[in-house]
Design a protein around this motif. Structure first.
Motif, PDB file in Angstrom:
ATOM      1  N   ALA A  45      20.923  36.237 -26.969  1.00 18.74           N
ATOM      2  CA  ALA A  45      19.743  36.682 -26.229  1.00 18.74           C
ATOM      3  C   ALA A  45      19.648  36.049 -24.848  1.00 18.74           C
ATOM      4  O   ALA A  45      18.680  36.280 -24.130  1.00 18.74           O
ATOM      5  N   GLY A  46      20.621  35.219 -24.492  1.00 19.30           N
ATOM      6  CA  GLY A  46      20.640  34.665 -23.147  1.00 19.30           C
ATOM      7  C   GLY A  46      20.086  33.265 -23.005  1.00 19.30           C
ATOM      8  O   GLY A  46      19.846  32.817 -21.891  1.00 19.30           O
ATOM      9  N   TRP A  47      19.879  32.575 -24.120  1.00 17.91           N
ATOM     10  CA  TRP A  47      19.411  31.192 -24.027  1.00 17.91           C
ATOM     11  C   TRP A  47      20.272  30.303 -24.923  1.00 17.91           C
ATOM     12  O   TRP A  47      20.813  30.754 -25.927  1.00 17.91           O
ATOM     13  N   PRO A  48      20.420  29.039 -24.525  1.00 18.03           N
ATOM     14  CA  PRO A  48      21.248  28.127 -25.328  1.00 18.03           C
ATOM     15  C   PRO A  48      20.551  27.755 -26.629  1.00 18.03           C
ATOM     16  O   PRO A  48      19.323  27.710 -26.694  1.00 18.03           O
ATOM     17  N   HIS A  49      21.365  27.522 -27.659  1.00 13.80           N
ATOM     18  CA  HIS A  49      20.760  27.052 -28.912  1.00 13.80           C
ATOM     19  C   HIS A  49      20.052  25.729 -28.634  1.00 13.80           C
ATOM     20  O   HIS A  49      20.425  24.997 -27.729  1.00 13.80           O
ATOM     21  N   HIS A  50      19.037  25.462 -29.412  1.00 12.47           N
ATOM     22  CA  HIS A  50      18.204  24.281 -29.176  1.00 12.47           C
ATOM     23  C   HIS A  50      18.919  23.018 -29.652  1.00 12.47           C
ATOM     24  O   HIS A  50      19.403  22.955 -30.774  1.00 12.47           O
ATOM     25  N   GLU A  51      18.937  22.040 -28.789  1.00 10.73           N
ATOM     26  CA  GLU A  51      19.597  20.762 -29.096  1.00 10.73           C
ATOM     27  C   GLU A  51      18.687  19.798 -29.848  1.00 10.73           C
ATOM     28  O   GLU A  51      19.160  18.871 -30.491  1.00 10.73           O
TER      29      GLU A  51
ATOM     30  N   LEU B  42       8.869  52.133 -23.656  1.00  9.96           N
ATOM     31  CA  LEU B  42       9.427  50.860 -24.130  1.00  9.96           C
ATOM     32  C   LEU B  42      10.877  50.772 -23.669  1.00  9.96           C
ATOM     33  O   LEU B  42      11.606  51.774 -23.686  1.00  9.96           O
ATOM     34  N   TRP B  43      11.267  49.580 -23.277  1.00  9.46           N
ATOM     35  CA  TRP B  43      12.639  49.287 -22.879  1.00  9.46           C
ATOM     36  C   TRP B  43      13.244  48.307 -23.872  1.00  9.46           C
ATOM     37  O   TRP B  43      12.540  47.523 -24.492  1.00  9.46           O
ATOM     38  N   CYS B  44      14.542  48.325 -23.956  1.00  9.99           N
ATOM     39  CA  CYS B  44      15.260  47.348 -24.756  1.00  9.99           C
ATOM     40  C   CYS B  44      16.682  47.268 -24.193  1.00  9.99           C
ATOM     41  O   CYS B  44      17.163  48.227 -23.582  1.00  9.99           O
ATOM     42  N   GLY B  45      17.334  46.154 -24.384  1.00  7.45           N
ATOM     43  CA  GLY B  45      18.696  46.017 -23.885  1.00  7.45           C
ATOM     44  C   GLY B  45      19.472  45.002 -24.690  1.00  7.45           C
ATOM     45  O   GLY B  45      18.899  44.267 -25.506  1.00  7.45           O
ATOM     46  N   HIS B  46      20.771  44.984 -24.471  1.00  2.76           N
ATOM     47  CA  HIS B  46      21.609  44.002 -25.153  1.00  2.76           C
ATOM     48  C   HIS B  46      22.850  43.710 -24.328  1.00  2.76           C
ATOM     49  O   HIS B  46      23.266  44.518 -23.497  1.00  2.76           O
ATOM     50  N   PHE B  47      23.421  42.546 -24.562  1.00  2.00           N
ATOM     51  CA  PHE B  47      24.708  42.203 -23.953  1.00  2.00           C
ATOM     52  C   PHE B  47      25.791  43.027 -24.647  1.00  2.00           C
ATOM     53  O   PHE B  47      25.680  43.338 -25.837  1.00  2.00           O
TER      54      PHE B  47
ATOM     55  N   SER C  23      21.447  35.341 -17.006  1.00  2.19           N
ATOM     56  CA  SER C  23      20.813  34.305 -17.813  1.00  2.19           C
ATOM     57  C   SER C  23      20.830  33.005 -17.012  1.00  2.19           C
ATOM     58  O   SER C  23      21.875  32.363 -16.891  1.00  2.19           O
ATOM     59  N   LYS C  24      19.675  32.649 -16.490  1.00  2.00           N
ATOM     60  CA  LYS C  24      19.587  31.382 -15.758  1.00  2.00           C
ATOM     61  C   LYS C  24      19.746  30.211 -16.718  1.00  2.00           C
ATOM     62  O   LYS C  24      20.294  29.184 -16.361  1.00  2.00           O
ATOM     63  N   ALA C  25      19.266  30.381 -17.951  1.00  2.00           N
ATOM     64  CA  ALA C  25      19.349  29.307 -18.943  1.00  2.00           C
ATOM     65  C   ALA C  25      20.801  28.971 -19.300  1.00  2.00           C
ATOM     66  O   ALA C  25      21.132  27.822 -19.560  1.00  2.00           O
ATOM     67  N   LEU C  26      21.665  29.990 -19.303  1.00  2.00           N
ATOM     68  CA  LEU C  26      23.081  29.773 -19.606  1.00  2.00           C
ATOM     69  C   LEU C  26      23.936  29.726 -18.348  1.00  2.00           C
ATOM     70  O   LEU C  26      25.140  29.513 -18.425  1.00  2.00           O
ATOM     71  N   ASN C  27      23.298  29.986 -17.182  1.00  2.00           N
ATOM     72  CA  ASN C  27      24.018  30.034 -15.912  1.00  2.00           C
ATOM     73  C   ASN C  27      25.206  30.992 -16.013  1.00  2.00           C
ATOM     74  O   ASN C  27      26.343  30.653 -15.678  1.00  2.00           O
ATOM     75  N   LYS C  28      24.910  32.201 -16.481  1.00  2.00           N
ATOM     76  CA  LYS C  28      25.964  33.167 -16.757  1.00  2.00           C
ATOM     77  C   LYS C  28      25.425  34.575 -16.531  1.00  2.00           C
ATOM     78  O   LYS C  28      24.229  34.825 -16.694  1.00  2.00           O
ATOM     79  N   VAL C  29      26.312  35.477 -16.174  1.00  2.00           N
ATOM     80  CA  VAL C  29      25.970  36.885 -16.024  1.00  2.00           C
ATOM     81  C   VAL C  29      26.654  37.654 -17.145  1.00  2.00           C
ATOM     82  O   VAL C  29      27.831  37.425 -17.440  1.00  2.00           O
ATOM     83  N   PHE C  30      25.899  38.548 -17.777  1.00  2.00           N
ATOM     84  CA  PHE C  30      26.417  39.347 -18.882  1.00  2.00           C
ATOM     85  C   PHE C  30      26.362  40.825 -18.536  1.00  2.00           C
ATOM     86  O   PHE C  30      25.367  41.294 -17.983  1.00  2.00           O
TER      87      PHE C  30
END
Length: 183
Positions: free
Chosen positions: A35-41, A128-133, A158-165
């Motif tokens: 979903a574009g966020w890192p797993h919680h540490e 309604l909108w929806c999307g996925h990688f 995804s700013k949280a992952l510093n990545k573009v999908f």
């Protein structure tokens, strides 16, 4: 948001007491990343996000009735009238995350269908909108099972992952929802 109920699930507002369940699934590698966020540490990360869920009030806790456990989340997020170039009065975007332990059991389509019904019938949403990688085939299956129509490729940052999908976007209009509901 109104509490929603399905055969197996309750979709309700988050509570501070949900922290342990939230952290349990959010710490698993591969869940958040879809979903574009890192797993919680740590639980502090989960607590910060849980506090935002409670404050903002646009994300449901998905609770499995059989054990009263929070196993995921589903958001119905505001979008302005020009989102994605589509003009409609009231637009929302749904997004969801589910504990890896419950993937492949039809739980997320069940939750999403309840949220879609609520959005169109009680929130008077027009679109309604929806999307996925591209890599998230599970999410694509949920989207297709819930009546959304493919409307194009999209780049998700995804700013949280510093990545573009690379990803795909889907739309469900109130008119299409009404037609599918009456079949």
């Amino acid at each position: 948001m109104k509490t929603l109920e399905t055969e197996r699930l309750i979709l309700r507002d988050w509570k501070e007491t949900d922290l342990a369940d939230f952290y349990e699934y959010a710490k698993v590698e591969g869940v958040g990343e879809m979903a574009g966020w890192p797993h919680h540490e740590n639980t502090e990360t989960s607590k910060t996000i849980l506090d935002a869920f409670i404050r903002d009030g646009d994300v449901y806790a998905i609770v499995l009735k059989e054990n009263n456990k929070v196993i995921g989340s589903l958001g119905i997020h505001d979008r302005d009238t020009l989102s994605y170039g589509y003009k409609a009065e009231i637009q929302r975007e749904i997004g969801y995350v589910l504990s890896k332990d419950y993937w492949g059991k039809g739980i997320m389509p069940e939750a999403a269908k309840a949220a879609i019904q609520y959005a169109f019938e009680e929130l008077s949403v027009d679109v309604l909108w929806c999307g996925h990688f591209q890599i998230n085939e599970q999410s694509q299956k949920v989207i297709e099972k819930t009546g959304f129509k493919y409307c194009g490729e999209h780049v998700f940052e995804s700013k949280a992952l510093n990545k573009v999908f690379e990803g795909k976007r889907y739309i469900l209009s109130k008119e299409d929802y009404e037609v599918s509901k009456n079949k």
